[in-house]
Design a protein around this motif. Sequence first.
Motif, PDB file in Angstrom:
ATOM      1  N   SER A 136     -82.851  66.328   0.470  1.00 26.15           N
ATOM      2  CA  SER A 136     -83.244  66.170   1.578  1.00 26.15           C
ATOM      3  C   SER A 136     -81.907  65.694   2.838  1.00 26.15           C
ATOM      4  N   LEU A 137     -80.653  64.956   1.818  1.00 29.73           N
ATOM      5  CA  LEU A 137     -79.247  64.765   2.294  1.00 29.73           C
ATOM      6  C   LEU A 137     -78.604  65.962   2.963  1.00 29.73           C
ATOM      7  N   LEU A 138     -78.762  66.714   1.979  1.00 33.31           N
ATOM      8  CA  LEU A 138     -78.104  68.285   2.527  1.00 33.31           C
ATOM      9  C   LEU A 138     -78.257  68.629   3.575  1.00 33.31           C
ATOM     10  N   ALA A 139     -80.557  69.191   3.485  1.00 36.59           N
ATOM     11  CA  ALA A 139     -80.790  69.035   4.557  1.00 36.59           C
ATOM     12  C   ALA A 139     -80.248  68.611   6.313  1.00 36.59           C
ATOM     13  N   LEU A 140     -80.667  67.361   6.083  1.00 33.91           N
ATOM     14  CA  LEU A 140     -79.670  66.489   6.949  1.00 33.91           C
ATOM     15  C   LEU A 140     -78.751  66.781   7.870  1.00 33.91           C
ATOM     16  N   CYS A 141     -77.868  66.575   6.937  1.00 30.47           N
ATOM     17  CA  CYS A 141     -76.502  66.867   7.074  1.00 30.47           C
ATOM     18  C   CYS A 141     -76.325  68.263   7.818  1.00 30.47           C
ATOM     19  N   SER A 142     -76.862  69.322   7.043  1.00 27.70           N
ATOM     20  CA  SER A 142     -76.592  71.028   8.111  1.00 27.70           C
ATOM     21  C   SER A 142     -77.404  71.006   9.320  1.00 27.70           C
ATOM     22  N   ALA A 143     -78.697  69.935   9.258  1.00 30.07           N
ATOM     23  CA  ALA A 143     -79.609  69.952  11.140  1.00 30.07           C
ATOM     24  C   ALA A 143     -78.314  69.052  11.512  1.00 30.07           C
ATOM     25  N   VAL A 144     -76.976  67.794  11.608  1.00 32.40           N
ATOM     26  CA  VAL A 144     -76.771  67.161  12.416  1.00 32.40           C
ATOM     27  C   VAL A 144     -75.896  68.250  12.494  1.00 32.40           C
ATOM     28  N   MET A 145     -74.982  68.910  11.384  1.00 33.59           N
ATOM     29  CA  MET A 145     -73.316  69.858  11.717  1.00 33.59           C
ATOM     30  C   MET A 145     -74.341  71.350  12.670  1.00 33.59           C
ATOM     31  N   GLY A 146     -75.570  71.815  12.605  1.00 37.75           N
ATOM     32  CA  GLY A 146     -76.334  72.682  12.921  1.00 37.75           C
ATOM     33  C   GLY A 146     -76.340  72.360  14.544  1.00 37.75           C
ATOM     34  N   MET A 147     -76.753  71.066  14.920  1.00 34.68           N
ATOM     35  CA  MET A 147     -77.377  70.010  15.903  1.00 34.68           C
ATOM     36  C   MET A 147     -75.546  70.726  16.616  1.00 34.68           C
ATOM     37  N   MET A 148     -74.875  70.387  16.185  1.00 33.83           N
ATOM     38  CA  MET A 148     -73.635  70.116  16.718  1.00 33.83           C
ATOM     39  C   MET A 148     -72.571  70.571  16.901  1.00 33.83           C
ATOM     40  N   GLN A 149     -72.663  72.005  16.702  1.00 35.98           N
ATOM     41  CA  GLN A 149     -71.763  73.176  17.106  1.00 35.98           C
ATOM     42  C   GLN A 149     -73.136  73.799  17.683  1.00 35.98           C
ATOM     43  N   VAL A 150     -74.252  73.990  18.388  1.00 33.81           N
ATOM     44  CA  VAL A 150     -75.171  74.703  19.067  1.00 33.81           C
ATOM     45  C   VAL A 150     -74.994  73.497  20.122  1.00 33.81           C
TER      46      VAL A 150
END
Length: 432
Positions: free
Chosen positions: A86-100
């Motif tokens: 779940s923490l992987l998913a949250l970090c992925s979401a944060v990085m995805g939102m930062m990029q897009v």
Amino acid sequence: MSDTANAPGAARKRSFIETLEIDTRLLGMIGAFVVLCLVFHFQTDGRFLTPRNIFTLAIQTVSVAIMATGMVFVIVTRHIDLSVGSLLALCSAVMGMMQVVVLPQMMGIDFGSPLIAPVAIASGLVVGVAIGAFNGWLIGYLGIPSFIVTLGGLLIWRNVAWYLTSGQTIGPLDQTFQLFGGINGTIGPFWSWILGGVGTAAALWGLWSARRAKQSHGFAVKPVWAELVMGGVLSAAILGFVAIVNAYEVPAARLRRLFEARGETLPEGYTTGYGLPISVLLLVAVAIAMTVIAKRTRFGRYIFATGGNPDAAELSGINTRLLTVKIFALLGGLCALSAVVASARLTNHANDIGTLDELRVIAAAVIGGTALSGGMGTIYGAILGAIIMQSLQSGMAMVGVDAPFQNIVVGSVLVLAVLIDIIYRKRTGGFK
């Protein structure tokens, strides 16, 4: 028969394996892995041990293996972390939102800017370390059991990620960021051979320096022939893997697009291999760093001392509460690194990313020899456990085994691995 042979202190002749000083449990794991690969190779009509499939297995294993190295420290200190997926998913979401969204739309940074990937990765690392440290604080200072804290995190962080992205898939991700995903980021055959040569030289130097260190302190050393055998095995493993990934050729259509992007024409008959993936090199770097931490630093010694006997460790002056915070913060940072690899391989952030990774990570660490009772574990064992888990799942998928039965097999293997570990430690005096 001579008196010397009958003397109580007469030295027993050492076997070949004992002379090489190889961990018999590790050797058994390698043997089981080889048998597993051969079985799947024959069952898939020779498709399992091809350069293409080995390359794919390598990049699929990386994200779980990175987290498994951190899980070793957590389990060694008699804790558990069920929230890593779940923490992987949250970090992925944060990085995805930062990029897009955040950097291009809110801050006006052009998509494709060299700033996007490093800023996004840094933001993910900050989130991962902060949440990991928060978990460690709840466990170490407030005394809440790690099972409860991280079980709550399993439910919380994935749903925070869902709200952060409004349940949408976020992509496409930055091209530089995608270099960490595997097939989109490789270094080519030439540099792969260069790094393979450097890695081989480093491994041989490590064997030589370890031998010199033992001699300087008056410890017994292996025979020269045993050192040469170990050096040959390590060299063959490193250079053999490089040869395999270099043998996986880039498809002609992809080569043609690459040449056209540079305004050139693909020469007739030109072929080249992918080479080493950057994600695999990242795993190697993490493995080396974590091994150094475990074996060469005060922090590592404190971890194993605490896992062996927490009460004695605290009485000896080790701040076990702060140590717990540091261990979970480290695992949180590794979850963020795994999020980079996993989302870059998919080229986007998906809501189901990292699902069941917590079970795969724990299984990899346990199969790799980390004792759930604490105090024992190795980084290389956890990585080998991750490779075995991924090979088992990929092999069953290639054979056509249904997904529910795959999970049944994986669960059974995990239970069997723990049973074998218990039996092994009882026979070798691992339990006191």
